[in-house]
Motif scaffolding. Structure first.
Motif, PDB file in Angstrom:
ATOM      1  N   VAL A  44       2.531   7.587   5.608  1.00  0.00           N
ATOM      2  CA  VAL A  44       4.148   7.669   5.103  1.00  0.00           C
ATOM      3  C   VAL A  44       4.232   8.292   3.736  1.00  0.00           C
ATOM      4  O   VAL A  44       5.272   8.882   3.681  1.00  0.00           O
ATOM      5  N   THR A  45       3.249   8.400   2.758  1.00  0.00           N
ATOM      6  CA  THR A  45       3.633   9.027   1.621  1.00  0.00           C
ATOM      7  C   THR A  45       2.547  10.179   1.458  1.00  0.00           C
ATOM      8  O   THR A  45       2.399  10.748   0.455  1.00  0.00           O
ATOM      9  N   PHE A  46       1.981  10.688   2.491  1.00  0.00           N
ATOM     10  CA  PHE A  46       1.123  11.806   2.286  1.00  0.00           C
ATOM     11  C   PHE A  46       1.826  12.987   1.806  1.00  0.00           C
ATOM     12  O   PHE A  46       2.945  13.225   2.512  1.00  0.00           O
ATOM     13  N   GLY A  90      -8.074  13.445  -4.183  1.00  0.00           N
ATOM     14  CA  GLY A  90      -7.656  12.494  -5.103  1.00  0.00           C
ATOM     15  C   GLY A  90      -6.803  11.352  -4.033  1.00  0.00           C
ATOM     16  O   GLY A  90      -6.772  10.344  -4.166  1.00  0.00           O
ATOM     17  N   TYR A  91      -5.820  12.142  -3.440  1.00  0.00           N
ATOM     18  CA  TYR A  91      -4.901  11.305  -2.621  1.00  0.00           C
ATOM     19  C   TYR A  91      -5.576  10.592  -1.472  1.00  0.00           C
ATOM     20  O   TYR A  91      -5.558   9.344  -1.256  1.00  0.00           O
ATOM     21  N   ALA A 128       0.998  -1.200  -0.015  1.00  0.00           N
ATOM     22  CA  ALA A 128       0.105   0.091  -0.057  1.00  0.00           C
ATOM     23  C   ALA A 128       0.876   1.249   0.080  1.00  0.00           C
ATOM     24  O   ALA A 128       0.533   2.347  -0.701  1.00  0.00           O
ATOM     25  N   GLN A 129       1.931   1.322   0.763  1.00  0.00           N
ATOM     26  CA  GLN A 129       2.913   2.500   0.787  1.00  0.00           C
ATOM     27  C   GLN A 129       3.388   2.617  -0.560  1.00  0.00           C
ATOM     28  O   GLN A 129       3.762   3.724  -0.940  1.00  0.00           O
ATOM     29  N   LEU A 130       3.974   1.478  -1.052  1.00  0.00           N
ATOM     30  CA  LEU A 130       4.461   1.883  -2.289  1.00  0.00           C
ATOM     31  C   LEU A 130       3.537   2.362  -3.411  1.00  0.00           C
ATOM     32  O   LEU A 130       4.111   3.161  -4.242  1.00  0.00           O
ATOM     33  N   LEU A 131       2.258   1.927  -3.422  1.00  0.00           N
ATOM     34  CA  LEU A 131       1.457   2.522  -4.260  1.00  0.00           C
ATOM     35  C   LEU A 131       1.057   3.974  -3.796  1.00  0.00           C
ATOM     36  O   LEU A 131       0.639   4.883  -4.735  1.00  0.00           O
ATOM     37  N   GLY A 132       1.390   4.224  -2.769  1.00  0.00           N
ATOM     38  CA  GLY A 132       1.273   5.615  -2.359  1.00  0.00           C
ATOM     39  C   GLY A 132       2.101   6.566  -2.918  1.00  0.00           C
ATOM     40  O   GLY A 132       1.721   7.830  -3.317  1.00  0.00           O
ATOM     41  N   VAL A 133       3.074   6.261  -3.650  1.00  0.00           N
ATOM     42  CA  VAL A 133       4.017   6.940  -4.522  1.00  0.00           C
ATOM     43  C   VAL A 133       3.101   7.160  -5.538  1.00  0.00           C
ATOM     44  O   VAL A 133       3.309   8.656  -6.221  1.00  0.00           O
ATOM     45  N   LEU A 134       2.433   6.386  -6.287  1.00  0.00           N
ATOM     46  CA  LEU A 134       1.445   6.745  -7.551  1.00  0.00           C
ATOM     47  C   LEU A 134       0.628   7.919  -6.895  1.00  0.00           C
ATOM     48  O   LEU A 134       0.136   8.783  -7.764  1.00  0.00           O
ATOM     49  N   GLY A 135       0.195   7.784  -5.503  1.00  0.00           N
ATOM     50  CA  GLY A 135      -0.937   8.875  -5.012  1.00  0.00           C
ATOM     51  C   GLY A 135       0.125  10.289  -4.948  1.00  0.00           C
ATOM     52  O   GLY A 135      -0.823  11.250  -5.238  1.00  0.00           O
ATOM     53  N   SER A 142      10.358  10.075  -9.208  1.00  0.00           N
ATOM     54  CA  SER A 142       9.546   9.253  -8.200  1.00  0.00           C
ATOM     55  C   SER A 142      10.052   7.659  -8.214  1.00  0.00           C
ATOM     56  O   SER A 142       9.700   7.077  -7.388  1.00  0.00           O
ATOM     57  N   LEU A 143      10.692   7.434  -9.233  1.00  0.00           N
ATOM     58  CA  LEU A 143      11.388   6.235  -9.448  1.00  0.00           C
ATOM     59  C   LEU A 143      12.297   6.165  -8.293  1.00  0.00           C
ATOM     60  O   LEU A 143      12.885   4.970  -7.451  1.00  0.00           O
ATOM     61  N   ALA A 144      13.011   7.035  -7.754  1.00  0.00           N
ATOM     62  CA  ALA A 144      13.800   7.018  -6.429  1.00  0.00           C
ATOM     63  C   ALA A 144      13.298   6.866  -5.416  1.00  0.00           C
ATOM     64  O   ALA A 144      13.734   6.250  -4.451  1.00  0.00           O
ATOM     65  N   LEU A 145      12.059   7.368  -5.086  1.00  0.00           N
ATOM     66  CA  LEU A 145      11.184   7.007  -3.895  1.00  0.00           C
ATOM     67  C   LEU A 145      10.739   5.641  -4.053  1.00  0.00           C
ATOM     68  O   LEU A 145      10.665   5.044  -2.822  1.00  0.00           O
ATOM     69  N   VAL A 146      10.548   4.941  -5.073  1.00  0.00           N
ATOM     70  CA  VAL A 146      10.003   3.492  -5.235  1.00  0.00           C
ATOM     71  C   VAL A 146      11.440   2.723  -4.662  1.00  0.00           C
ATOM     72  O   VAL A 146      11.258   1.801  -3.851  1.00  0.00           O
ATOM     73  N   ALA A 147      12.628   3.229  -5.129  1.00  0.00           N
ATOM     74  CA  ALA A 147      13.725   2.561  -4.699  1.00  0.00           C
ATOM     75  C   ALA A 147      13.762   2.661  -3.000  1.00  0.00           C
ATOM     76  O   ALA A 147      14.251   1.979  -2.481  1.00  0.00           O
ATOM     77  N   PHE A 148      13.786   3.780  -2.565  1.00  0.00           N
ATOM     78  CA  PHE A 148      13.856   4.046  -1.069  1.00  0.00           C
ATOM     79  C   PHE A 148      12.801   3.088  -0.180  1.00  0.00           C
ATOM     80  O   PHE A 148      13.274   2.361   0.719  1.00  0.00           O
TER      81      PHE A 148
END
Length: 239
Positions: A166-168, A85-86, A49-56, A194-200
């Protein structure tokens, strides 16, 4: 979140507000400072869920850009639409169990698709006059007070999101106002970063059962490596 978190969010927004380069603004905003604070102060785990939060986070900026620049909504109303939306996405994610690997695969596929679309639609964007933001800007001390109060309000709102805190987009709510004259360009640069946030988040996920400190170290290292790769100078073909 704690007062230290509010102060750090304020510092991030302040840094973005004084940076002229849109690309550098997006990079500074992409630093996982709010994520780190949320992970340390709340104790939430990083899962799918937190990973998909990057999409948010990307959804937030896309919504603000579309409503403000295309629909001509006032920036604060557009900000509210982005938050809505978020929150809608978060409500769905906290209601289901999202496998991390499936979320990672889906996120990577969407990121690649977004970058291909961005490259296809790339065009020179009009540059706002240098004085545009200066005319609409607030005095320095008043701007700092507004940023600080805004950070408090967004921190209070983020506190109701459970794991999605976490991703708000804490600082994003205020950064969107600061970058309102170049929202489309800023959104594109942030989507790339945002790819770097996915890596984090991925590195944190796989080390979090060992220790929080180790997970944060692994996360920041992964972020740094991917961010550096994304911003390496591109070679131009020889004439």
């Amino acid at each position: 979140m704690t007062w230290s978190a509010v102060l750090l969010v304020t510092a991030v927004v302040w840094a973005v507000s004084v940076i002229r380069s849109v690309r550098l603004r997006a990079l500074v905003y992409s630093l996982p400072v709010p994520m780190t604070l949320a992970l340390v102060t709340t104790g939430y785990r990083v899962d799918g869920a937190q990973l998909l939060g990057v999409l948010g986070l990307n959804l937030f900026f896309v919504t603000v850009a579309v409503t403000h620049q295309r629909l001509r909504w006032p920036i604060l109303l557009a900000d509210g639409a982005g938050i809505g939306g978020y929150l809608a996405l978060s409500a769905g994610l906290v209601a289901v169990d999202v496998p991390f690997e499936a979320a990672l695969a889906g996120t990577l596929v969407l990121w690649v698709a977004a970058m291909l679309l961005r490259r296809r639609r790339a065009r020179p964007s009009p540059v706002a006059p240098a004085s545009a933001e200066g005319r609409n800007g607030l005095p320095v001390l008043l701007k700092l007070v507004v940023i600080f109060v805004g950070a408090i309000l967004t921190a209070l709102l983020g506190a109701v999101l459970r794991g999605m805190v976490v991703t708000f987009p804490y600082s994003g709510v205020l950064v969107a106002v600061e970058a309102r004259h170049q929202l489309s360009e800023f959104t594109g640069h942030f989507a790339r970063n945002s790819l770097a946030l996915v890596a984090f988040l991925s590195a944190y996920h796989y080390v979090q059962d060992v220790s929080t400190a180790g997970a944060l170290g692994a996360g920041w290292a992964a972020f740094a490596v991917v961010a550096a790769a994304l911003h390496l100078p591109r070679r131009t073909p020889a004439a």
